[in-house]
Design a protein around this motif. Sequence first.
Motif, PDB file in Angstrom:
ATOM      1  N   UNK A  65      27.691  41.913  61.347  1.00  0.00           N
ATOM      2  CA  UNK A  65      27.633  43.384  61.301  1.00  0.00           C
ATOM      3  C   UNK A  65      28.205  43.912  59.999  1.00  0.00           C
ATOM      4  N   UNK A  81      22.340  25.870  64.383  1.00  0.00           N
ATOM      5  CA  UNK A  81      23.560  26.328  65.052  1.00  0.00           C
ATOM      6  C   UNK A  81      24.432  27.168  64.120  1.00  0.00           C
ATOM      7  N   UNK A  82      23.810  27.858  63.179  1.00  0.00           N
ATOM      8  CA  UNK A  82      24.563  28.701  62.269  1.00  0.00           C
ATOM      9  C   UNK A  82      24.322  30.163  62.613  1.00  0.00           C
ATOM     10  N   UNK A  83      24.352  31.029  61.612  1.00  0.00           N
ATOM     11  CA  UNK A  83      24.264  32.455  61.887  1.00  0.00           C
ATOM     12  C   UNK A  83      22.976  33.116  61.424  1.00  0.00           C
ATOM     13  N   UNK A  84      22.006  32.316  60.983  1.00  0.00           N
ATOM     14  CA  UNK A  84      20.759  32.903  60.481  1.00  0.00           C
ATOM     15  C   UNK A  84      20.051  33.718  61.565  1.00  0.00           C
ATOM     16  N   UNK A  85      19.981  33.169  62.774  1.00  0.00           N
ATOM     17  CA  UNK A  85      19.284  33.870  63.853  1.00  0.00           C
ATOM     18  C   UNK A  85      20.000  35.148  64.232  1.00  0.00           C
ATOM     19  N   UNK A  86      21.316  35.068  64.299  1.00  0.00           N
ATOM     20  CA  UNK A  86      22.121  36.223  64.689  1.00  0.00           C
ATOM     21  C   UNK A  86      21.931  37.383  63.718  1.00  0.00           C
ATOM     22  N   UNK A 128      19.379  38.000  61.808  1.00  0.00           N
ATOM     23  CA  UNK A 128      18.028  38.567  61.960  1.00  0.00           C
ATOM     24  C   UNK A 128      17.937  39.413  63.227  1.00  0.00           C
ATOM     25  N   UNK A 129      18.546  38.931  64.308  1.00  0.00           N
ATOM     26  CA  UNK A 129      18.528  39.705  65.558  1.00  0.00           C
ATOM     27  C   UNK A 129      19.264  41.038  65.398  1.00  0.00           C
ATOM     28  N   UNK A 130      20.423  40.993  64.757  1.00  0.00           N
ATOM     29  CA  UNK A 130      21.200  42.221  64.581  1.00  0.00           C
ATOM     30  C   UNK A 130      20.481  43.201  63.653  1.00  0.00           C
ATOM     31  N   UNK A 173      31.644  35.773  64.937  1.00  0.00           N
ATOM     32  CA  UNK A 173      30.319  35.681  64.306  1.00  0.00           C
ATOM     33  C   UNK A 173      29.592  37.019  64.280  1.00  0.00           C
ATOM     34  N   UNK A 174      29.602  37.721  65.424  1.00  0.00           N
ATOM     35  CA  UNK A 174      28.857  38.978  65.499  1.00  0.00           C
ATOM     36  C   UNK A 174      29.460  40.001  64.533  1.00  0.00           C
ATOM     37  N   UNK A 192      17.312  43.537  63.308  1.00  0.00           N
ATOM     38  CA  UNK A 192      16.224  44.148  64.078  1.00  0.00           C
ATOM     39  C   UNK A 192      16.783  45.178  65.062  1.00  0.00           C
ATOM     40  N   UNK A 246      20.666  27.730  59.465  1.00  0.00           N
ATOM     41  CA  UNK A 246      19.584  27.804  60.458  1.00  0.00           C
ATOM     42  C   UNK A 246      19.754  26.819  61.599  1.00  0.00           C
TER      43      UNK A 246
END
Lengths: 238, 238
Positions: free
Chosen positions: A58, A81-86, A88-90, A53-54, A92, A79
């Motif tokens: 990237x 348990x998917x990758x939306x949060x990841x 946004x975090x990356x 995922x990461x 930032x 949104x």
Amino acid sequence: MVGIGPGGPLDRTRRAEQAIAGSQVIVGYTRYLDLIRDLTAGKELIATGMTREVERCRIALARAREGQTVALVSSGDPGIYGMAGLVLELAAAENAAVAIEIIPGVSSSGAAAARLGAPLMCDFATISLSDILVPWDTIRARLEAVASADLVTVPYNPRSKKRRWQLAEAAAIFRAVRPGTTPVGIGTAVGTAEESMVLTDLANFLESEIGMRSIVIIGNRSSRRLGDWFITPRGYAL
Amino acid sequence: MVGIGPGGPLDRTRRAEQAIAGSQVIVGYTRYLDLIRDLTAGKELIATGMTREVERCRIALARAREGQTVALVSSGDPGIYGMAGLVLELAAAENAAVAIEIIPGVSSSGAAAARLGAPLMCDFATISLSDILVPWDTIRARLEAVASADLVTVPYNPRSKKRRWQLAEAAAIFRAVRPGTTPVGIGTAVGTAEESMVLTDLANFLESEIGMRSIVIIGNRSSRRLGDWFITPRGYAL
């Protein structure tokens, strides 16, 4: 970040299709890219394995920073348990000055619920049983809280090849406070050609085939079977 | 039973559009019928008022029993505080031998979450604050349980003209166990031309405009603001 729903072309929204059509680069897990073959002719496809995922985020961000329009696809709703949060975090963390839009999709729990009947008509909770990122003590406390509060519950990531005992422990928590006859629905690969649906109960559901592509829905004390349907009444006077 | 998503044409799935196109009679709340005008030319439209849920389902079932193909439309996902359960209950009560299919849609909470960022990335609960069909004692106990278990929470039906104090009491329950700086997002009329989004916090969100078309999302102890986004980290090592 584009959610394509749980299954094939019929589960996609027009917004998701437009976003994919308007992108130059499509990034996703191999199976998700297979689900959108009809939309990706002539585009650059970047497929990665399930647990990457990461890496996938990237790659998508790096391409966007180069000025390309990128669709990072996710089945269901990105949104939940998917990758939306990841992503946004990356973005930032990397200080990436790229425009990000998150396009929601039909969630896999919503799709499974619709095939089973209407189990999510009232208050419900979704709790992941994966203790890779969250300690099991936290998960157990959450399960106990929602079991006691009589919420219909969707245990996400119920079972994998390596995680077997968590679902049995979750079942025991619910059995302590709800009758064994409480309906439990299981939808596997919902919306795809391999879809299978099972309607069983709290006493017996652990015997069913449940894997990483399964959604399990545990009813509350008001839930019941109505013929082949699983419903949780909302309390309307009929 | 067709879910058309929260807003306009872009939020609809192909499955929903096909079902509407293939129906002779379309039944729904007036505003929902307005959202699908582009699909209903030449069809019989039956609009009813907002609170006439039981009547709407009965009309749809009666037409189906006469042999017509009927689409009963619902915004968002009809299986989440929608009318999917009601239509199945009524069909069983009336012994109606009609084929029923439930077509899920993007839920209004999923759509609001996507516009706000990724607040629902981890475990969450949705609990309706409407005490018309469920006693307030039950609702309060559920709110207390999920507040203590640190679940991100979506209080559905947060406020109406007649129901004002319930959201304040819900806020007090969360303030007792979460800091006032906990992010709270509010999406109103998401996906429509009147959409408005607010990102505020637990100490201040009651001052925002919140009505029947609003989705409120209360973060957990891990949720945070990231620029203009509201996210709940899933715990990946970046």
